[in-house]
Write a protein that holds these residues in place. Structure first.
Motif, mmCIF file in Angstrom:
data_model
loop_
_atom_site.group_PDB
_atom_site.id
_atom_site.type_symbol
_atom_site.label_atom_id
_atom_site.label_comp_id
_atom_site.label_asym_id
_atom_site.label_seq_id
_atom_site.Cartn_x
_atom_site.Cartn_y
_atom_site.Cartn_z
ATOM 1 N N ILE A 96 0.868 -1.174 0.000
ATOM 2 C CA ILE A 96 0.000 0.000 0.000
ATOM 3 C C ILE A 96 0.902 1.220 0.000
ATOM 4 O O ILE A 96 1.628 1.471 0.957
ATOM 5 N N GLU A 97 0.845 1.972 -1.088
ATOM 6 C CA GLU A 97 1.785 3.077 -1.271
ATOM 7 C C GLU A 97 1.071 4.239 -1.936
ATOM 8 O O GLU A 97 0.505 4.097 -3.027
ATOM 9 N N SER A 98 1.057 5.390 -1.247
ATOM 10 C CA SER A 98 0.418 6.600 -1.774
ATOM 11 C C SER A 98 -1.023 6.333 -2.212
ATOM 12 O O SER A 98 -1.477 6.816 -3.247
ATOM 13 N N GLY A 99 -1.739 5.526 -1.420
ATOM 14 C CA GLY A 99 -3.130 5.254 -1.696
ATOM 15 C C GLY A 99 -3.378 4.137 -2.692
ATOM 16 O O GLY A 99 -4.514 3.696 -2.863
ATOM 17 N N ALA A 100 -2.313 3.676 -3.377
ATOM 18 C CA ALA A 100 -2.452 2.594 -4.352
ATOM 19 C C ALA A 100 -2.114 1.259 -3.702
ATOM 20 O O ALA A 100 -1.262 1.181 -2.824
ATOM 21 N N ILE A 101 -2.803 0.205 -4.151
ATOM 22 C CA ILE A 101 -2.591 -1.131 -3.609
ATOM 23 C C ILE A 101 -2.189 -2.062 -4.738
ATOM 24 O O ILE A 101 -2.827 -2.089 -5.794
ATOM 25 N N ARG A 102 -1.102 -2.825 -4.508
ATOM 26 C CA ARG A 102 -0.724 -3.826 -5.514
ATOM 27 C C ARG A 102 -0.103 -5.023 -4.831
ATOM 28 O O ARG A 102 0.357 -4.940 -3.687
#
Length: 234
Positions: A201-207
């Protein structure tokens, strides 16, 4: 802010995550002539092995790794640029961080990185599964060496994410806990991560990143019907 949740690691699966954290910390510390300070909280019989794997993954001279012993104090936590909580005894790790929960949440919100591995990923949730292998007296997963109680125990976690996490899903046979907990109405959504699979979870993005394995998404609808879906690494 970078939050990484791993279902489990070995040295090879840890390397890309360690490199990612070092890259992010390098950007945060640009112009600051010092190495990133990364704290490691390890609880359990295999803690020495996990710490050795993390040291190999981060590499010599790339950061300052600080092992945290006993109950974590504010003066130990605040100087850190990142915190890694390893696998082992989830209840013990949660107890060690309890005095600094508010500080930790604030630090992560302001940009401090967090990496939870195994039990460390489990306690990152607002509501964490910290013990047990039975629900309603029925075994729904194999008993682990870290299980003290038989009945599944839920506890308030670190509150870094709002979804309950189960590590080692396929390898440890823990998927049944998530399914049974949703079916019993104890939880409404669970993410289960196989060993070697990490949710970033990074800067609101999830991968998802990792090798073989999946992330299992378990959810109960308004009628109590439980569905299970899977996703692989991107």
């Amino acid at each position: 802010m970078t939050v990484v949740l791993s279902g489990g690691i070995d040295t090879e699966s840890a390397k890309p995550i360690a490199s990612r954290l070092l890259r992010d910390l390098g950007q945060v510390l640009a112009g600051d002539d010092r190495l990133p300070r990364i704290g490691i909280l390890a609880r359990g019989v295999e803690s020495a092995l996990v710490i050795a794997e993390l040291r190999a993954a981060f590499g010599d001279g790339n950061c300052e790794l600080i092992e945290l012993d006993g109950v974590v104090a504010t003066e130990q936590l605040l100087p850190l640029d990142a915190l890694v909580v390893t696998d082992g005894d989830a209840a013990a790790s949660l107890a060690a961080l309890e005095p600094v929960l508010a500080d930790l949440r604030g630090m992560v919100h302001r940009g401090t990185s967090f990496w939870g591995i195994g039990a460390g990923a489990a306690i990152a949730a607002e509501l964490a599964i910290i013990d047990g292998f039975e629900i309603g007296g029925v075994a729904v997963a194999p008993r682990l060496s870290t299980d003290v109680a038989s009945e599944v125990q839920l506890a308030t976690g670190l509150g870094l994410i709002d979804i309950t996490v189960l590590p080692g899903a396929a390898q440890l046979g823990r998927l049944g806990i998530g399914i049974a907990a949703c079916e019993a109405g104890l939880l409404d959504r669970v993410i289960a991560l196989d060993a070697g699979m990490s949710l970033v979870i990074e800067s609101g993005a999830i991968r998802l990143v990792g090798g073989t394995g999946s992330m299992w998404e378990i959810a109960a609808d308004a009628n109590g019907i439980v569905t299970v879906g899977t996703r692989g690494a991107e």
